[in-house]
Design a protein around this motif. Structure first.
Motif, PDB file in Angstrom:
ATOM      1  N   MET A   1       0.843  -1.177   0.000  1.00 13.28           N
ATOM      2  CA  MET A   1       0.000   0.000   0.000  1.00 13.28           C
ATOM      3  C   MET A   1       0.888   1.240   0.000  1.00 13.28           C
ATOM      4  O   MET A   1       1.833   1.349   0.756  1.00 13.28           O
ATOM      5  CB  MET A   1      -0.905  -0.014   1.235  1.00 13.28           C
ATOM      6  N   ASN A   2       0.554   2.176  -0.861  1.00 16.85           N
ATOM      7  CA  ASN A   2       1.330   3.394  -1.025  1.00 16.85           C
ATOM      8  C   ASN A   2       0.473   4.588  -0.608  1.00 16.85           C
ATOM      9  O   ASN A   2      -0.712   4.653  -0.941  1.00 16.85           O
ATOM     10  CB  ASN A   2       1.759   3.518  -2.492  1.00 16.85           C
ATOM     11  N   ILE A   3       1.063   5.541   0.105  1.00 19.55           N
ATOM     12  CA  ILE A   3       0.335   6.732   0.543  1.00 19.55           C
ATOM     13  C   ILE A   3      -0.170   7.541  -0.643  1.00 19.55           C
ATOM     14  O   ILE A   3      -1.194   8.209  -0.558  1.00 19.55           O
ATOM     15  CB  ILE A   3       1.198   7.591   1.491  1.00 19.55           C
ATOM     16  N   GLU A   4       0.498   7.455  -1.765  1.00 21.26           N
ATOM     17  CA  GLU A   4       0.098   8.173  -2.977  1.00 21.26           C
ATOM     18  C   GLU A   4      -1.304   7.746  -3.438  1.00 21.26           C
ATOM     19  O   GLU A   4      -2.016   8.528  -4.068  1.00 21.26           O
ATOM     20  CB  GLU A   4       1.101   7.923  -4.113  1.00 21.26           C
ATOM     21  N   ASP A   5      -1.703   6.502  -3.115  1.00 23.02           N
ATOM     22  CA  ASP A   5      -3.021   6.008  -3.513  1.00 23.02           C
ATOM     23  C   ASP A   5      -4.158   6.741  -2.810  1.00 23.02           C
ATOM     24  O   ASP A   5      -5.291   6.711  -3.265  1.00 23.02           O
ATOM     25  CB  ASP A   5      -3.135   4.505  -3.224  1.00 23.02           C
ATOM     26  N   ARG A  27       1.797  16.230  -0.616  1.00 23.80           N
ATOM     27  CA  ARG A  27       3.067  15.511  -0.629  1.00 23.80           C
ATOM     28  C   ARG A  27       4.046  16.110   0.379  1.00 23.80           C
ATOM     29  O   ARG A  27       4.812  15.405   1.013  1.00 23.80           O
ATOM     30  CB  ARG A  27       3.666  15.536  -2.028  1.00 23.80           C
ATOM     31  N   GLU A  34       7.478  11.999   7.266  1.00 23.37           N
ATOM     32  CA  GLU A  34       8.540  11.020   7.002  1.00 23.37           C
ATOM     33  C   GLU A  34       9.893  11.517   7.492  1.00 23.37           C
ATOM     34  O   GLU A  34      10.882  10.806   7.408  1.00 23.37           O
ATOM     35  CB  GLU A  34       8.615  10.716   5.500  1.00 23.37           C
TER      36      GLU A  34
END
Length: 96
Positions: A1-5, A27, A34
Motif C-alpha cells: 500500500m502506497n500513501i500516494e493512492d 506531498r 517522514e
C-alpha cells in the motif's frame, strides 16, 4: 500500500493541465511526517507555516478562553504571501 493512492487529485491540474496554488501541499505534509524536512520545504515552501496555522486553528477550538482571531488573520496573510510568491517563483522564475 502506497500513501500516494490516498492523495486527492488536483482538479485544476487534471482537467486544465495547470497547477493550482495548493499543488504539492499533500506531498509536502507526507514528507514532513517522514522526516524529510528539506524536501518538504522544496516541494511546498508554505508547508510549515500552514501546519502552524492549522495547529493554532485547532487550539482555538480547544482553548475557548483566549482569542486567536488576530493571530490567525496574521498567519493567514503570511501564508497567502508565501504561497503566492513561491507559486510565481516556481512557474515564472525558476525555469531558465
Amino acid at each position: 500500500m502506497n500513501i500516494e493512492d490516498f492523495m486527492l487529485t488536483c482538479p485544476s491540474k487534471k482537467f486544465l493541465g495547470v497547477e493550482c496554488l495548493g499543488c504539492g501541499a499533500q506531498r509536502a505534509v507526507v514528507l514532513v511526517f517522514e522526516g524529510k524536512f528539506y524536501e518538504a520545504f522544496q516541494m511546498y515552501p508554505a508547508v510549515y507555516t500552514l501546519l502552524l496555522f492549522f495547529f493554532t486553528l485547532g487550539l482555538s477550538y480547544i482553548d475557548r478562553k483566549r482569542k486567536y482571531s488576530n493571530i490567525l488573520m496574521i498567519m493567514a496573510g503570511v501564508n497567502l504571501v508565501i504561497i503566492v510568491v513561491s507559486y510565481i517563483y516556481k512557474h515564472y522564475c525558476a525555469h531558465p
